[in-house]
Write a protein that holds these residues in place. Structure first.
Motif, PDB file in Angstrom:
ATOM      1  N   VAL A  70      23.918  -7.366 -10.444  1.00 46.50           N
ATOM      2  CA  VAL A  70      23.720  -6.108 -11.151  1.00 46.50           C
ATOM      3  C   VAL A  70      22.932  -6.340 -12.443  1.00 46.50           C
ATOM      4  CG1 VAL A  70      24.903  -4.178 -12.281  1.00 46.50           C
ATOM      5  CG2 VAL A  70      25.809  -5.127 -10.147  1.00 46.50           C
ATOM      6  N   THR A  71      23.216  -7.438 -13.130  1.00 50.14           N
ATOM      7  CA  THR A  71      22.518  -7.755 -14.375  1.00 50.14           C
ATOM      8  C   THR A  71      21.008  -7.811 -14.167  1.00 50.14           C
ATOM      9  OG1 THR A  71      24.376  -8.953 -15.367  1.00 50.14           O
ATOM     10  CG2 THR A  71      22.166  -9.538 -16.140  1.00 50.14           C
ATOM     11  N   ILE A 235      29.717  -5.347 -16.487  1.00 56.30           N
ATOM     12  CA  ILE A 235      29.864  -5.185 -17.936  1.00 56.30           C
ATOM     13  C   ILE A 235      28.668  -5.795 -18.658  1.00 56.30           C
ATOM     14  CG2 ILE A 235      31.286  -5.728 -19.953  1.00 56.30           C
ATOM     15  CD1 ILE A 235      33.713  -5.738 -18.066  1.00 56.30           C
ATOM     16  N   ASN A 236      28.142  -6.883 -18.132  1.00 53.59           N
ATOM     17  CA  ASN A 236      26.955  -7.483 -18.748  1.00 53.59           C
ATOM     18  C   ASN A 236      25.749  -6.554 -18.626  1.00 53.59           C
ATOM     19  OD1 ASN A 236      25.770  -9.708 -20.135  1.00 53.59           O
ATOM     20  ND2 ASN A 236      24.728 -10.294 -18.257  1.00 53.59           N
ATOM     21  N   ALA A 237      25.625  -5.866 -17.498  1.00 51.39           N
ATOM     22  CA  ALA A 237      24.545  -4.888 -17.342  1.00 51.39           C
ATOM     23  C   ALA A 237      24.688  -3.770 -18.380  1.00 51.39           C
ATOM     24  CB  ALA A 237      24.562  -4.310 -15.931  1.00 51.39           C
ATOM     25  N   PHE A 238      25.907  -3.320 -18.595  1.00 51.75           N
ATOM     26  CA  PHE A 238      26.186  -2.300 -19.609  1.00 51.75           C
ATOM     27  C   PHE A 238      25.808  -2.806 -20.995  1.00 51.75           C
ATOM     28  CE2 PHE A 238      29.855  -0.232 -22.134  1.00 51.75           C
ATOM     29  CZ  PHE A 238      29.056   0.807 -22.558  1.00 51.75           C
ATOM     30  N   ARG A 239      26.184  -4.041 -21.292  1.00 50.78           N
ATOM     31  CA  ARG A 239      25.871  -4.643 -22.595  1.00 50.78           C
ATOM     32  C   ARG A 239      24.362  -4.668 -22.828  1.00 50.78           C
ATOM     33  NH1 ARG A 239      24.113  -9.392 -24.518  1.00 50.78           N
ATOM     34  NH2 ARG A 239      23.809 -10.131 -22.383  1.00 50.78           N
ATOM     35  N   ILE A 240      23.612  -5.008 -21.802  1.00 52.29           N
ATOM     36  CA  ILE A 240      22.159  -5.099 -21.924  1.00 52.29           C
ATOM     37  C   ILE A 240      21.542  -3.723 -22.193  1.00 52.29           C
ATOM     38  CG2 ILE A 240      20.044  -5.543 -20.596  1.00 52.29           C
ATOM     39  CD1 ILE A 240      21.618  -7.871 -19.271  1.00 52.29           C
ATOM     40  N   PHE A 241      21.947  -2.702 -21.426  1.00 54.26           N
ATOM     41  CA  PHE A 241      21.385  -1.363 -21.639  1.00 54.26           C
ATOM     42  C   PHE A 241      21.769  -0.837 -23.017  1.00 54.26           C
ATOM     43  CE2 PHE A 241      21.106   3.213 -21.494  1.00 54.26           C
ATOM     44  CZ  PHE A 241      19.940   3.429 -20.776  1.00 54.26           C
ATOM     45  N   PHE A 242      23.005  -1.059 -23.382  1.00 60.60           N
ATOM     46  CA  PHE A 242      23.504  -0.628 -24.685  1.00 60.60           C
ATOM     47  C   PHE A 242      22.666  -1.231 -25.808  1.00 60.60           C
ATOM     48  CE2 PHE A 242      26.138  -1.645 -28.347  1.00 60.60           C
ATOM     49  CZ  PHE A 242      26.780  -0.457 -28.620  1.00 60.60           C
ATOM     50  N   LYS A 243      22.418  -2.537 -25.715  1.00 58.85           N
ATOM     51  CA  LYS A 243      21.710  -3.255 -26.772  1.00 58.85           C
ATOM     52  C   LYS A 243      20.209  -2.972 -26.769  1.00 58.85           C
ATOM     53  CE  LYS A 243      20.668  -8.002 -28.269  1.00 58.85           C
ATOM     54  NZ  LYS A 243      20.852  -9.445 -27.948  1.00 58.85           N
TER      55      LYS A 243
END
Length: 339
Positions: A70-71, A235-243
């Motif tokens: 997903v990342t 969650i890492n994918a979420f972190r990337i989009f968020f950042k």
């Protein structure tokens, strides 16, 4: 000496029993090791100096290039500012995102609006958000923002949800990490999402204290855990989009889809149906983070139930009877009071 040997092993694209034995022999080391499975990653467990170290058979860089995750899909989708819709099958989602990116222009925006149906919105409300402790204080706000969206009140809808993102993140970090800051700086959010990934990833192999990236300050450990466990990956994918998108510093933002620019009204062109969908999908990621401890939240898309069907019908009626007539009454640049 063991840690130096491990650093060398982590740089190897491929590691085998023979390679470990040879490296230990050259360095005069005599540690025991055996085959080991760290979540979904195969490798070797090395025991010595009172610690257990894991060495994957393939380097993290190799796994990043060769294995689907997903990342990686999220990194590709950043160009179109698409947070991956978790309710779609992975293969179908990748195919559709590839098609809209190839088409270019407004294709990504049109696609996001197309897939965000009243049924999807209602299932998220009933089967996810209502079960979430992190989002429970804001359910009425979320519900009213969805009403505003289907009534084509895009500015109101988006601005209502942005504070919910921040409140939900604070709450989920308190639930999963014990942080109880009442006013967390935005740069801390991304850092703590990383802490969630590491905490959950390490739980997949209790006792292993050394692994790729465990002693460095870069993101190697986050990449490693994205291969170890599918929840860490999401969650890492979420972190990337968020950042990289919503919370990117406003001076580096390429357009108006940016939290700081929206909340402080530094740009007025942020409101569109697609931007609302982007923000709404981030709420789904917050519930996915919470699922690390709250198992009443589904892992897989559960589909509609009787309650969500009823709410979907209401949202569809709002769109038909209010949203569509309203869009014909007024457009940006026209007088608000129409004859």
């Amino acid at each position: 000496m063991l840690k130096e040997a491990l650093k060398s092993l982590y740089k190897q694209e491929f590691v085998s029993e023979e390679i470990i034995t040879s490296m230990f022999a050259k360095r005069g080391l005599n540690f025991e090791f055996r085959s080991y499975q760290f979540g979904a990653v195969t490798g070797f467990l090395i025991e010595g100096l009172g610690e257990q170290a894991f060495v994957p058979t393939r380097s993290v860089s190799y796994l990043n290039k060769r294995l689907g995750r997903v990342t990686t899909s999220q990194l590709r989708a950043l160009e179109s500012k698409i947070p991956l819709p978790l309710f779609m099958g992975f293969g179908d989602m990748e195919s559709q995102i590839h098609s809209v990116q190839k088409a270019g222009g407004t294709a990504a925006d049109l696609w996001l609006v197309e897939i965000f149906t009243p049924a999807v919105a209602s299932v998220y409300m009933r089967r996810y958000f209502e079960k979430s402790h992190a989002l429970s204080p804001y359910l009425q706000i979320i519900y009213e923002s969805v009403e505003a969206y289907f009534m084509e009140m895009d500015h109101v809808a988006i601005m209502a949800l942005l504070p919910v993102i921040e409140g939900g993140l604070r709450n989920v970090q308190e639930i999963n990490l014990g942080h109880s800051d009442s006013n967390v700086r935005t740069e801390e959010f991304g850092k703590r999402l990383g802490e969630m990934i590491i905490k959950h990833g390490e739980s997949q192999a209790p006792g292993v204290s050394i692994y790729p990236g465990s002693s460095s300050a870069d993101n190697v450990s986050l990449d490693f855990f994205s291969h170890v466990n599918p929840q860490c990956d999401v969650i890492n994918a979420f972190r990337i989009f968020f950042k990289e998108v919503l919370y990117k510093p406003s001076y580096g933002a390429s357009d108006s889809f940016n939290r700081h620019l929206i909340l402080h009204l530094l740009r007025s062109d942020f409101a569109s149906p697609a931007n609302y969908v982007r923000v709404f999908l981030l709420l789904a990621y917050i519930t996915f983070c919470e699922r690390l401890t709250n198992f009443s939240i589904p892992m897989l898309w559960p589909g509609s139930d009787e309650g969500s069907v009823r709410i979907a019908e209401y949202f569809a009626e709002l769109s038909l009877k209010v949203g569509q007539p309203r869009s014909r009454m007024w457009r940006p640049g026209e007088p608000i009071l129409c004859k």
